[in-house]
Each structure stands twice: as C-alpha cells, then as structure tokens.
Design a protein around this motif. Structure first.
Motif, mmCIF file in Angstrom:
data_model
loop_
_atom_site.group_PDB
_atom_site.id
_atom_site.type_symbol
_atom_site.label_atom_id
_atom_site.label_comp_id
_atom_site.label_asym_id
_atom_site.label_seq_id
_atom_site.Cartn_x
_atom_site.Cartn_y
_atom_site.Cartn_z
ATOM 1 N N ASP A 168 38.223 45.153 1.234
ATOM 2 C CA ASP A 168 38.746 44.056 2.063
ATOM 3 C C ASP A 168 38.486 42.704 1.401
ATOM 4 O O ASP A 168 38.011 41.766 2.041
ATOM 5 C CB ASP A 168 38.135 44.112 3.473
ATOM 6 C CG ASP A 168 36.610 44.055 3.441
ATOM 7 O OD1 ASP A 168 36.024 44.055 2.331
ATOM 8 O OD2 ASP A 168 35.994 44.021 4.523
ATOM 9 N N ARG A 169 38.751 42.620 0.113
ATOM 10 C CA ARG A 169 38.552 41.400 -0.683
ATOM 11 C C ARG A 169 39.559 41.419 -1.829
ATOM 12 O O ARG A 169 39.892 42.501 -2.328
ATOM 13 C CB ARG A 169 37.187 41.402 -1.383
ATOM 14 C CG ARG A 169 36.002 41.114 -0.550
ATOM 15 C CD ARG A 169 35.822 39.604 -0.359
ATOM 16 N NE ARG A 169 34.552 39.333 0.279
ATOM 17 C CZ ARG A 169 34.236 39.621 1.550
ATOM 18 N NH1 ARG A 169 35.112 40.202 2.324
ATOM 19 N NH2 ARG A 169 33.051 39.326 2.029
ATOM 20 N N GLY A 196 43.758 39.289 -0.023
ATOM 21 C CA GLY A 196 42.540 39.816 0.591
ATOM 22 C C GLY A 196 42.368 41.316 0.512
ATOM 23 O O GLY A 196 41.558 41.879 1.255
ATOM 24 N N LEU A 197 43.100 41.990 -0.366
ATOM 25 C CA LEU A 197 42.986 43.453 -0.465
ATOM 26 C C LEU A 197 42.997 43.919 -1.925
ATOM 27 O O LEU A 197 43.777 43.406 -2.732
ATOM 28 C CB LEU A 197 44.142 44.137 0.259
ATOM 29 C CG LEU A 197 44.128 44.072 1.788
ATOM 30 C CD1 LEU A 197 45.452 44.542 2.350
ATOM 31 C CD2 LEU A 197 42.974 44.919 2.353
ATOM 32 N N GLY A 237 32.124 42.472 0.111
ATOM 33 C CA GLY A 237 33.243 43.257 0.666
ATOM 34 C C GLY A 237 32.818 44.685 0.957
ATOM 35 O O GLY A 237 31.786 45.156 0.479
ATOM 36 N N LEU A 240 37.153 50.411 1.948
ATOM 37 C CA LEU A 240 38.007 50.903 3.037
ATOM 38 C C LEU A 240 38.447 52.321 2.709
ATOM 39 O O LEU A 240 38.631 52.658 1.535
ATOM 40 C CB LEU A 240 39.264 50.023 3.157
ATOM 41 C CG LEU A 240 39.031 48.520 3.242
ATOM 42 C CD1 LEU A 240 40.367 47.774 3.152
ATOM 43 C CD2 LEU A 240 38.330 48.177 4.564
#
Ligand SMILES: Cc1cc2nc3c(=O)[nH]c(=O)nc-3n(C[C@H](O)[C@H](O)[C@H](O)COP(=O)(O)OP(=O)(O)OC[C@H]3O[C@@H](n4cnc5c(N)ncnc54)[C@H](O)[C@@H]3O)c2cc1C
Length: 385
Positions: A168-169, A196-197, A237, A240
């Motif tokens: 998530d960064r 941001g991903l 971060g 995910l």
C-alpha cells in the motif's frame, strides 16, 4: 464462423478483440471463470518493446492502456546492504492486472465480442458447435486437461518459492533486492504500478525454505517475516494479499500447440516465469500471430499451421531465455557471493542473450561506468602479458 475463447486474460481478450474487429461477421465468445472485477495478482509490467508492438497492431488499445500506466526508466539492484541504480533508455509501463483486463474487456465490448464472466468451462460438451476453440486459459489450462492426449505437457517444478503480494505504498525506485537473513537468501522484486500501490514478489531459494523454517510457517507468518526482512524498503507500508500463496513455479510447456479445431495461446502454451517480466507481452503477441494467420483465410487447419510456423521460433527463443533466467535464480545463493558490480553484470547477462554490445544499449550508464573500465583494464593486462 463461431469462435470460443476459454479464458479472459490478456491473451484471450486481446485475441477476441482483434479477430472480431477484422471479422465482424464471426461470432466471438470469451468464457471467463472470474467475475469482471476480480483477478489474481497485482501490477504487471509492459516493456517499451511490448508497447511498440501494440502501437503497430492496435494503437487504440495501447493509448487506453498507456493512460492507466505508471512509467519508470530505472531500477535499483541491491545486494546485502549495497546497491546501485540502473537507468534504461526505454521506460517500462506498469499497470494493475485488473485494470488491464477491464480495459481489454471494454475494448472487446466495443467491437461486439461477447465476454461471459463467472463461467468456468469444465468439459468438451461446453464447447460443442464451435469452429475454433482457443485455449487462453493460463498455466492450469482446462483445454489441456479436457484433451490430454492432444496436448501432452512437459512440466518442471523449480526449487525456489515465491509469493505475489502488493504494497500500500508507491515504492520508488523499482527494485530487486537480494538479501541474506539468518542464513537464508531472500529476494524482493518490486515496482509501483498505480498511485500509492506497488507489486511485491517475494522469493527465497530451496535451502532457505527449510533452513529458515518457512516450510513450517503459516502464510501469515511468512508474510510477517518478509515484512520484517524488508521493513526498510516497505517504509511503513504493509504487504497486501490477493490469493498470495507461497508456491514453486511450475515451468509447464505444452508439447503440441494445436489439435483439430483447438489451439493454445499465452501461458496455456508455455508459462512465462515472472523474472523475465514478459508473460503478458508474449500472451498478447500470440494473440496477434493467431489473428494474422486466421485472417489470411482458407481452412482453419491451415491457419493454425501458419500460426505455429510463425510463432514457434520466437517462443522457443523465449523458452530458452526463460530457463536460463530461472536457473540463475535457482542458483542465487552462489551468485550472491561476489561484489555488487560483478553481481549486477551477472544478473543482466543471465539469459545468455545480452553480450557487451547489447549491454551498452540496454544499460549504457552501467556499462560506461563499471564495465568499460574493467574491459580496458583486461585489455591492458593482455597487452602487457
Ligand atoms: C508473480 C508474477 C508476476 C508477474 N509479473 C509479470 C510482469 O510484470 N509482466 C508480465 O508481462 N507478466 C508477468 N507475469 C506473467 C503474466 O501474468 C502471465 O504470463 C500472463 O497473465 C499470461 O496471460 P494469459 O492470458 O495467457 O493467462 P492468464 O492471465 O492466466 O489468464 C487466463 C484466464 O483464464 C481463466 N480460466 C482458466 N481456466 C478457466 C476455465 N476452465 N474456464 C474459464 N476461464 C478459465 C482464468 O481465470 C484467467 O483469467 C507475472 C506472473 C506472476 C506469477
């Protein structure tokens, strides 16, 4: 003509669009087991060469994909706390796999392809009445299982383990970080693919899997371990998950490409290893070659022969390069026992397709700064010997 395409990945959707655009009278149907808003994985990369090819074949598809891409022209390579940043003349474009599929799906809708989601093909009866069946159903192709005698498979399971995570960064720059941790060898491949991903593929060699106890951990514990080892690059971060299971890569190759009215394209034909970052491009190029062979006209069998003849040499080259690449990763523990520059050179030339001349074009700064002086020194030593 009635065409059934099994699998709504990049190969299936792109082929569907191309053939329907060229043959509006054909009935073209894609069967995809997943819903429209779901897929596996996170972002994938399309290199400049892949985008050049798309521009020639279907500029509209390229334009729409390019608008959703995040571009980068550099990559950091890290080895045990030391690192250097490579700059490449061409940029790579990363895109969320789901976005890629959604865009291709809309482009299919616009030309009149029927894309049927939530529909898993399970047997030959599902495909009765079609003149052409395209197996674009990925690494675990059901077409190969429905007709095992027609499509025998060679399979070679690697020792390294990997899992495909997201972050998530936006991790900058894109990187490949090789690291020892408690006697284990770990690799992180990561790149930003949207605001941001990032994609984050974690890998370890076979000795690490057992030696560091990953074989006895749950997936949650393995994820926590990777977050601990790469805490500095994750920069706060979190990893995910999207079906992010640790597994061994199975290098499956279908021994035959076609049988009667059935044909394989994309990963169903040969699974591309993630270390060459070209699976999507190969899948889409197969789609183009199959389309080109079909629109020449004549019986389907002749067209499928033309597809195989046109595409097989390229695929063979890639298969060889892929094998060299994953073999290099399998022996990464040994490869890591050197200085950073030698390691980066070894990495960049691992497929056997990059000699000094190609390296000068591919990574000019790295060559000029690190390799040219070594070559000059070697030449000087030869002269004085
Ligand atoms: C960790 C990892 C990272 C990667 N990174 C990159 C990268 O950066 N760049 C790149 O180019 N490639 C990358 N790849 C490879 C790339 O994802 C594949 O090569 C590419 O998706 C192959 O496309 P395809 O259309 O042939 O198959 P897939 O994309 O696998 O699509 C097959 C489709 O068929 C569907 N399907 C399967 N069986 C059935 C059935 N019975 N009925 C109906 N539908 C079915 C599946 O749901 C799926 O949607 C990566 C792969 C991995 C594992």
């Amino acid at each position: 003509m009635k065409i059934a395409i099994v699998g709504g990945g990049p190969a299936g959707l792109f082929f569907a669009r191309l053939i329907k655009r060229s043959r509006p009278d054909a009935e073209v149907r894609v069967f995809e087991q997943n819903p429209r808003d779901a897929t596996y994985g996170f972002g994938v990369v399309l290199a400049g060469t892949a985008r050049d090819r798309l521009r020639e074949v279907d500029p509209e598809t390229l334009d729409r994909l390019a608008r959703a891409m995040t571009f980068s022209g550099s990559q950091k390579i890290g080895l045990n706390g030391d690192s250097l940043v490579l700059t490449y003349p061409g940029s790579s474009g990363a895109i969320a796999r789901l976005t890629l599929l959604q865009i291709l799906g809309r482009l299919c809708d616009e030309v009149g392809v029927e894309v049927v989601h939530d529909r898993r093909i399970t047997g030959a009866a599902d495909l009765d009445g079609y003149d052409l069946i395209v197996g674009a159903d990925g690494a675990n192709s059901v077409i190969r299982t429905i007709w095992p005698d027609a499509f025998p498979v060679r399979s070679h399971q690697l020792g390294n383990r990997f899992a495909w995570y997201g972050v998530d960064r936006a991790l900058k720059p894109n990187a490949l970080i090789f690291r020892y941790h408690r006697g284990g060898c770990f690799i992180a491949h990561y790149y930003t693919y949207a605001d941001g991903l990032s994609t984050f593929v974690a890998e370890c060699d076979a000795a690490t899997w057992e030696g560091c106890g990953l074989d006895r951990m749950t997936d949650g514990q393995r994820k926590a371990l990777i977050e601990e080892i790469y805490a500095d690059v994750l920069d706060g971060g979190r990893l995910l998950e999207n079906n992010s299971i640790w597994r061994r890569f199975d290098a499956r190759i279908a021994e035959r490409w076609t049988d009667g009215r059935a044909v394989l394209i994309g990963d169903a034909l040969r699974v591309a290893h993630f270390s060459i970052g070209s699976g999507t491009r190969l899948a889409m190029d197969d789609a183009v070659a199959l389309h080109d062979a079909l629109i020449e006209g004549g019986p389907v069998a002749g067209a499928l022969d033309r597809y195989v003849a046109a595409r097989r040499p390229v695929r063979d080259l890639f298969t060889e390069a892929t094998a060299r690449s994953y073999d290099w990763y399998e022996g990464v523990r040994q490869a890591m026992q050197t200085d950073l520059v030698s390691f980066v050179h070894d990495f960049l030339t691992r497929t056997g397709r990059v000699d000094d001349d190609r390296l000068k074009e591919y990574a000019p700064e790295f060559y000029a700064r690190h390799i040219a002086p070594r070559r000059a020194q070697d030449a000087g030593l030869e002269l004085t010997a």
